[in-house]
Scaffold this motif. Structure first.
Motif, mmCIF file in Angstrom:
data_model
loop_
_atom_site.group_PDB
_atom_site.id
_atom_site.type_symbol
_atom_site.label_atom_id
_atom_site.label_comp_id
_atom_site.label_asym_id
_atom_site.label_seq_id
_atom_site.Cartn_x
_atom_site.Cartn_y
_atom_site.Cartn_z
ATOM 1 N N ALA A 150 1.085 -1.125 0.067
ATOM 2 C CA ALA A 150 0.085 0.010 -0.080
ATOM 3 C C ALA A 150 0.875 1.333 -0.065
ATOM 4 O O ALA A 150 0.356 2.392 -0.613
ATOM 5 C CB ALA A 150 -1.012 -0.015 1.226
ATOM 6 N N ALA A 151 2.104 1.188 0.648
ATOM 7 C CA ALA A 151 2.827 2.310 0.881
ATOM 8 C C ALA A 151 3.765 2.588 -0.489
ATOM 9 O O ALA A 151 3.765 3.869 -0.762
ATOM 10 C CB ALA A 151 3.588 2.066 2.181
ATOM 11 N N LYS A 183 3.157 6.398 -5.712
ATOM 12 C CA LYS A 183 3.321 7.596 -5.209
ATOM 13 C C LYS A 183 4.936 8.198 -5.339
ATOM 14 O O LYS A 183 5.061 9.099 -5.202
ATOM 15 C CB LYS A 183 3.162 7.513 -3.575
ATOM 16 C CG LYS A 183 1.522 7.210 -3.429
ATOM 17 C CD LYS A 183 1.037 7.688 -1.674
ATOM 18 C CE LYS A 183 1.719 6.324 -0.970
ATOM 19 N NZ LYS A 183 0.742 5.076 -1.145
ATOM 20 N N PHE A 184 5.511 7.282 -5.446
ATOM 21 C CA PHE A 184 7.069 7.212 -5.485
ATOM 22 C C PHE A 184 7.492 7.394 -7.248
ATOM 23 O O PHE A 184 6.890 6.678 -7.899
ATOM 24 C CB PHE A 184 7.745 6.498 -4.916
ATOM 25 C CG PHE A 184 7.696 6.584 -3.361
ATOM 26 C CD1 PHE A 184 8.637 7.295 -2.703
ATOM 27 C CD2 PHE A 184 6.723 5.824 -2.613
ATOM 28 C CE1 PHE A 184 8.563 7.567 -1.459
ATOM 29 C CE2 PHE A 184 6.568 6.161 -1.200
ATOM 30 C CZ PHE A 184 7.395 7.042 -0.612
ATOM 31 N N LYS A 185 8.480 8.100 -7.612
ATOM 32 C CA LYS A 185 8.840 8.573 -8.755
ATOM 33 C C LYS A 185 9.324 7.239 -9.433
ATOM 34 O O LYS A 185 9.376 6.876 -10.540
ATOM 35 C CB LYS A 185 9.883 9.549 -8.984
ATOM 36 C CG LYS A 185 9.499 10.353 -10.240
ATOM 37 C CD LYS A 185 10.296 11.621 -10.094
ATOM 38 C CE LYS A 185 11.827 11.272 -10.850
ATOM 39 N NZ LYS A 185 12.935 12.151 -10.672
ATOM 40 N N THR A 186 10.106 6.332 -8.775
ATOM 41 C CA THR A 186 10.426 5.084 -9.069
ATOM 42 C C THR A 186 10.345 3.762 -8.171
ATOM 43 O O THR A 186 10.193 4.003 -7.206
ATOM 44 C CB THR A 186 12.030 5.348 -9.289
ATOM 45 O OG1 THR A 186 12.708 4.370 -8.162
ATOM 46 C CG2 THR A 186 12.648 6.466 -9.091
ATOM 47 N N SER A 187 10.192 2.759 -8.815
ATOM 48 C CA SER A 187 9.773 1.723 -7.947
ATOM 49 C C SER A 187 10.985 1.222 -7.010
ATOM 50 O O SER A 187 11.141 0.457 -5.997
ATOM 51 C CB SER A 187 9.875 0.226 -9.028
ATOM 52 O OG SER A 187 10.980 0.101 -9.650
ATOM 53 N N HIS A 209 12.050 11.391 -3.498
ATOM 54 C CA HIS A 209 10.967 10.921 -4.827
ATOM 55 C C HIS A 209 9.676 10.762 -4.328
ATOM 56 O O HIS A 209 9.166 10.116 -5.304
ATOM 57 C CB HIS A 209 11.911 10.306 -5.614
ATOM 58 C CG HIS A 209 13.212 10.708 -6.258
ATOM 59 N ND1 HIS A 209 13.027 11.830 -7.038
ATOM 60 C CD2 HIS A 209 14.376 10.612 -5.981
ATOM 61 C CE1 HIS A 209 14.266 12.333 -7.139
ATOM 62 N NE2 HIS A 209 15.307 11.271 -6.726
ATOM 63 N N GLY A 210 9.371 10.970 -3.200
ATOM 64 C CA GLY A 210 8.109 10.908 -2.930
ATOM 65 C C GLY A 210 7.192 12.140 -3.136
ATOM 66 O O GLY A 210 7.530 12.871 -3.969
ATOM 67 N N ILE A 252 9.151 8.654 3.010
ATOM 68 C CA ILE A 252 9.411 7.422 2.823
ATOM 69 C C ILE A 252 8.872 6.555 3.936
ATOM 70 O O ILE A 252 8.318 5.630 3.922
ATOM 71 C CB ILE A 252 10.942 7.086 2.597
ATOM 72 C CG1 ILE A 252 11.423 7.715 1.316
ATOM 73 C CG2 ILE A 252 11.319 5.536 2.785
ATOM 74 C CD1 ILE A 252 12.789 7.370 0.958
ATOM 75 N N ALA A 253 8.996 6.984 5.187
ATOM 76 C CA ALA A 253 8.513 6.684 6.318
ATOM 77 C C ALA A 253 7.199 6.937 6.688
ATOM 78 O O ALA A 253 6.305 5.877 7.017
ATOM 79 C CB ALA A 253 9.060 6.815 7.655
#
Ligand SMILES: *Cc1c(COP(=O)(O)O)cnc(C)c1O
Length: 486
Positions: free
Chosen positions: A73-74, A78-82, A100-101, A109-110
């Protein structure tokens, strides 16, 4: 694995530690023991696979399925890269870009996983109350927490930011926040005032009982919550593995990390990564002119009796670094006594045994002018960095001059240059007083050739949905008002 308070023997499960946020005695939860990994087991894993493995070690009361669901889910689009983060290799060091979030700072990230960890934890514990997240922010945590908890069922989030201590873009990001369950207030004071006031709410037994009767309980999304720190261990494991993958190091070869630090959460996660088995040699703590951490790591004396400085790296304008308490616990100090002294005299000094443990750290600080020069130098060499990253990059130079340490080094980049545009543009010699931060965004984009990231693009067109400014002694009253008009 259980978690214990830094200030007493109070011990709880991981789920309880995440929901409670802070121990009733005011202490922070720390793992009772450190698990260990073999870095070789991680060499071929994806970021998400690593995350699952690390969470399994620390959240032993969560099932594998629960952990997988939280991670899935997180860590999505939402982030530019996997890869969640990016690792760039410059001439003298590598840069770990953690921004990159969605909100362009490392806290994403957290804070994208914490709401899921918290919801899962409260379900496991059979808690029916609504969780009220109280957050003090030096600018970046607030927005990242708001985005993370926005419209998460069973939660409300209330954020307090220092009204004059954050950048226009940071402020705008927060006061345009959408979500039925989000509340944002500026307080007349600095970050320490906000953080201290919020901490005292957590310790206010009467208020806690009162809101519990109405079906609410407080928790924290600040790095005082252990659920913030554990996700940060993952990117150090991941970065190490990618250094190996890029042939910058051989597996097991030690590296250094340089972390621009404020509340000492990010670098402490690096310390935890080292303790579980990531080959990290020096932890280099970089501060701005609010250099309490530099002084502490050099002398063992923590002293906040000094002027609070508003600098061009505002997310690090902090004098009371909460997570240092976890470090004191780690090195066997009498945390309770030190915290009492800090409260009463604004100062404490650790034992001579404790001082010996400071050698795994190197610390220094960067002045505002040096920060700007660093941005310019890096830009001329082809890399654009923000002010916080520049603080770290410059401290790395000082480290190089002061030591003979030859390890490969990762400089941690905590924010996008597009989040602190005004100072970045100033560094690049574009001091146009007439331009606001949003006009500067366009200009930065055109001179650097980089796209304006999604998180700040068109921000000046968004509706303002919050705007309250309160005195620092009105925080409790404000919270009570929000919870009563349910
Ligand atoms: C929060 C923040 C920091 C400081 O991190 P700590 O974990 O509090 O030490 C540094 N840089 C940026 C951009 C931040 O948002």
């Amino acid at each position: 694995m259980n978690y214990t308070s830094t200030r007493s023997k109070y011990t709880v499960s991981a789920a309880e530690a995440i929901v409670e946020g802070i121990a009733p005695d005011g202490g922070l939860f720390v793992p009772q023991s450190m698990p260990s990994i073999n870095i070789e087991d991680f060499l071929t894993l994806t970021y998400k696979e690593m995350a699952i493995k690390i969470f399994e070690l620390f959240l032993t009361d969560f099932t594998r399925e629960e952990i997988e669901a939280c991670v899935e889910a997180a860590y999505d689009h939402k982030f530019k890269t996997s890869n969640i983060t990016e690792l760039k290799h410059l001439e003298d060091f590598s840069v770990l870009e953690l921004y990159h979030g969605k909100t362009l700072a490392f806290k994403d990230i957290a804070l994208s996983v914490l709401p899921y960890l918290m919801k899962t934890a409260s379900q496991k514990l059979g808690i029916k109350d609504e969780i009220v997240i109280l957050t003090a922010t030096s600018g970046d945590t607030g927005k990242a927490a708001l985005e993370g908890f926005k419209d998460v069922e069973g939660t409300k989030i209330i954020v307090f930011y220092p009204s004059d201590g954050i950048s226009d873009i940071q402020k705008r990001q927060m006061i345009t926040q959408e979500g039925e369950n989000t509340y944002v207030y500026g307080i007349k004071g600095n970050f320490d005032d906000a953080q201290t006031a919020v901490k005292s709410i957590f310790m206010n037994k009467q208020l806690k009982e009162k809101i519990l009767e109405d079906g609410f309980r407080f928790s924290s999304a600040n790095s005082i919550n252990i659920g913030r720190l554990i996700p940060q261990i993952i990117y150090y494991v991941n970065a190490y593995v990618r250094m190996v993958g890029a042939s910058k190091i051989k597996v097991h070869e030690p590296i250094n990390i340089v972390v621009p630090s404020g509340n000492f959460g990010n670098i402490l996660a690096g310390n935890y990564a080292k303790l579980i088995g990531v080959p990290i040699d020096k932890l280099i703590c970089a501060s701005n002119e609010n250099a309490v951490l530099t002084e502490f790591l050099k002398t063992g004396i923590y002293d906040i009796n000094r002027e609070f400085r508003v600098t061009n790296s505002p997310s690090m304008d902090i004098l009371i670094s909460s997570n240092l308490e976890r470090f004191l616990h780690l090195i066997g100090e009498d945390v309770k006594a030190h915290m009492t002294n800090l409260n009463l005299q604004g100062r404490y000094e650790i034992s001579s045994m404790g001082k010996k443990s400071l050698t795994s750290y190197y610390a220094d600080f960067t002045e505002e002018k040096e920060t700007l020069d660093e941005i310019k130098t890096a830009y001329d060499a082809g890399y654009l960095m923000d002010t916080h990253t520049a603080v770290a990059s410059h401290v790395f130079k000082k480290f190089n001059q002061a030591t003979l340490n030859q390890n490969s080094t990762i400089v941690v980049s905590t924010a996008s240059p597009f989040k602190f545009t005004k100072h970045v543009m100033q560094a690049l010699g574009h001091n146009d007083e007439n331009m606001n931060e949003f006009e500067l965004l366009n200009q930065l984009s055109s001179i650097s050739g980089l796209d304006i990231p999604h998180g700040v693009k068109d921000l000046d067109q968004s509706n303002i949905l919050h705007g309250g400014i309160i005195e620092k002694d009105e925080i409790q009253e404000t919270i009570e008002k929000i919870l009563r008009c349910k």
